[in-house]
Design a protein around this motif. Structure first.
Motif, PDB file in Angstrom:
ATOM      1  N   SER A  32     103.499  -6.467 -88.706  1.00  0.00           N
ATOM      2  CA  SER A  32     104.520  -5.441 -88.949  1.00  0.00           C
ATOM      3  C   SER A  32     104.072  -4.481 -90.047  1.00  0.00           C
ATOM      4  CB  SER A  32     105.837  -6.116 -89.341  1.00  0.00           C
ATOM      5  OG  SER A  32     106.778  -5.165 -89.753  1.00  0.00           O
ATOM      6  N   ILE A  33     103.515  -5.018 -91.119  1.00  0.00           N
ATOM      7  CA  ILE A  33     103.028  -4.176 -92.221  1.00  0.00           C
ATOM      8  C   ILE A  33     101.886  -3.288 -91.730  1.00  0.00           C
ATOM      9  CG2 ILE A  33     101.802  -4.227 -94.439  1.00  0.00           C
ATOM     10  CD1 ILE A  33     103.486  -6.778 -95.072  1.00  0.00           C
ATOM     11  N   ARG A  34     100.970  -3.851 -90.962  1.00  0.00           N
ATOM     12  CA  ARG A  34      99.841  -3.084 -90.425  1.00  0.00           C
ATOM     13  C   ARG A  34     100.344  -1.953 -89.527  1.00  0.00           C
ATOM     14  NH1 ARG A  34      96.813  -7.247 -88.403  1.00  0.00           N
ATOM     15  NH2 ARG A  34      95.981  -7.640 -90.464  1.00  0.00           N
ATOM     16  N   ASP A  35     101.346  -2.236 -88.682  1.00  0.00           N
ATOM     17  CA  ASP A  35     101.901  -1.208 -87.801  1.00  0.00           C
ATOM     18  C   ASP A  35     102.571  -0.093 -88.611  1.00  0.00           C
ATOM     19  OD1 ASP A  35     101.016  -2.660 -85.627  1.00  0.00           O
ATOM     20  OD2 ASP A  35     103.000  -3.513 -85.175  1.00  0.00           O
ATOM     21  N   ARG A  36     103.340  -0.483 -89.623  1.00  0.00           N
ATOM     22  CA  ARG A  36     104.016   0.526 -90.458  1.00  0.00           C
ATOM     23  C   ARG A  36     103.007   1.381 -91.220  1.00  0.00           C
ATOM     24  NH1 ARG A  36     108.158  -3.601 -92.625  1.00  0.00           N
ATOM     25  NH2 ARG A  36     107.078  -3.166 -94.562  1.00  0.00           N
ATOM     26  N   MET A  37     101.922   0.760 -91.691  1.00  0.00           N
ATOM     27  CA  MET A  37     100.879   1.519 -92.390  1.00  0.00           C
ATOM     28  C   MET A  37     100.207   2.511 -91.438  1.00  0.00           C
ATOM     29  SD  MET A  37     100.861   0.695 -95.555  1.00  0.00           S
ATOM     30  CE  MET A  37      99.262   1.111 -96.204  1.00  0.00           C
ATOM     31  N   SER A  38      99.968   2.103 -90.201  1.00  0.00           N
ATOM     32  CA  SER A  38      99.354   3.006 -89.222  1.00  0.00           C
ATOM     33  C   SER A  38     100.274   4.180 -88.918  1.00  0.00           C
ATOM     34  CB  SER A  38      99.049   2.250 -87.922  1.00  0.00           C
ATOM     35  OG  SER A  38      98.023   1.330 -88.136  1.00  0.00           O
ATOM     36  N   LEU A  39     101.572   3.899 -88.773  1.00  0.00           N
ATOM     37  CA  LEU A  39     102.532   4.982 -88.535  1.00  0.00           C
ATOM     38  C   LEU A  39     102.603   5.926 -89.724  1.00  0.00           C
ATOM     39  CD1 LEU A  39     105.481   3.065 -86.796  1.00  0.00           C
ATOM     40  CD2 LEU A  39     103.967   4.792 -85.784  1.00  0.00           C
TER      41      LEU A  39
END
Length: 172
Positions: free
Chosen positions: A146-153
C-alpha cells in the motif's frame, strides 16, 4: 466505550521476544495492545523479532557497562545480531541526551557505518514500542504494498503537475 471514528483498526502481529525481556515494560505494553507475544530463549538477549515484516530490534541500555565496547563483547553481540537479521535496528535507550549517551551513539554509528544496522535513540518505553510498531507495520504485507502504491501515485502526480518537470521536458 469510546470509539475512534475515522481511524483504521489497530494493527496486531506476532512478536518473538527474548525471555530476558519477559518482565520488561515494553513486553507488557505490546501485550496490552493485544499483539501475540512469544518468548524465546533462542533469540539474542534483548531482542524483539517481527517475523511477518522481517525486522528485528535489539534493545541496548547505556547503563550497561559500555566504557570498553570491544572488551565487553557488545560489538561482537551487535555484529552477530546484524549478521543474523537482514533488517536490523538497534534501540539505544537513552532517557537523557547526556555526553555519555552521545559518545555511545557516536561509537556505534562509526563502528556500524555501512552495515544494515539502523540505530534509533529512544527515551522511554512508549517510544520503544511506537518505533518498533511503526517500522514493523510499514515493512509488513500488505502495508508495504500500500505504501509503495501511494508513493508511486504521489511521484506520478508530482511529475505530471510540477512546473520544474514541465520545464525539463521542454528542454529535452
Amino acid at each position: 466505550m469510546a470509539t475512534h471514528t475515522g481511524t483504521t483498526p489497530q494493527w496486531k502481529t506476532t512478536i518473538i521476544v527474548s525471555t530476558s525481556l519477559q518482565s520488561h515494560d515494553t513486553s507488557r505494553m505490546l501485550s496490552a495492545q493485544q499483539h501475540r507475544i512469544r518468548f524465546s530463549d533462542g533469540v539474542e538477549s534483548g531482542a524483539f523479532i517481527f517475523p511477518l515484516s522481517g525486522t528485528a530490534f535489539l534493545l541496548l541500555d547505556p547503563q550497561d557497562p559500555l566504557e570498553h565496547c570491544e572488551e565487553s563483547g557488545l560489538i561482537e553481540r551487535i555484529k552477530t545480531f546484524v549478521q543474523v537479521h537482514r533488517n536490523s535496528f538497534l534501540l539505544l535507550y537513552a532517557p537523557f541526551n547526556g555526553k555519555k549517551e552521545l559518545e555511545i551513539l557516536s561509537v556505534l554509528q562509526d563502528r556500524f557505518s555501512g552495515s544494515n544496522l539502523r540505530i534509533l535513540p529512544v527515551r522511554n518505553n512508549a517510544e520503544i514500542v511506537k518505533g518498533m510498531l511503526t517500522i514493523a507495520k510499514a515493512t509488513s504485507k500488505p502495508h508495504v504494498d500500500s505504501i509503495r502504491d501511494r508513493m508511486s501515485l504521489a511521484r506520478a502526480h508530482i511529475i505530471e503537475n510540477s512546473p520544474v518537470w514541465e520545464m525539463l521536458r521542454d528542454i529535452l
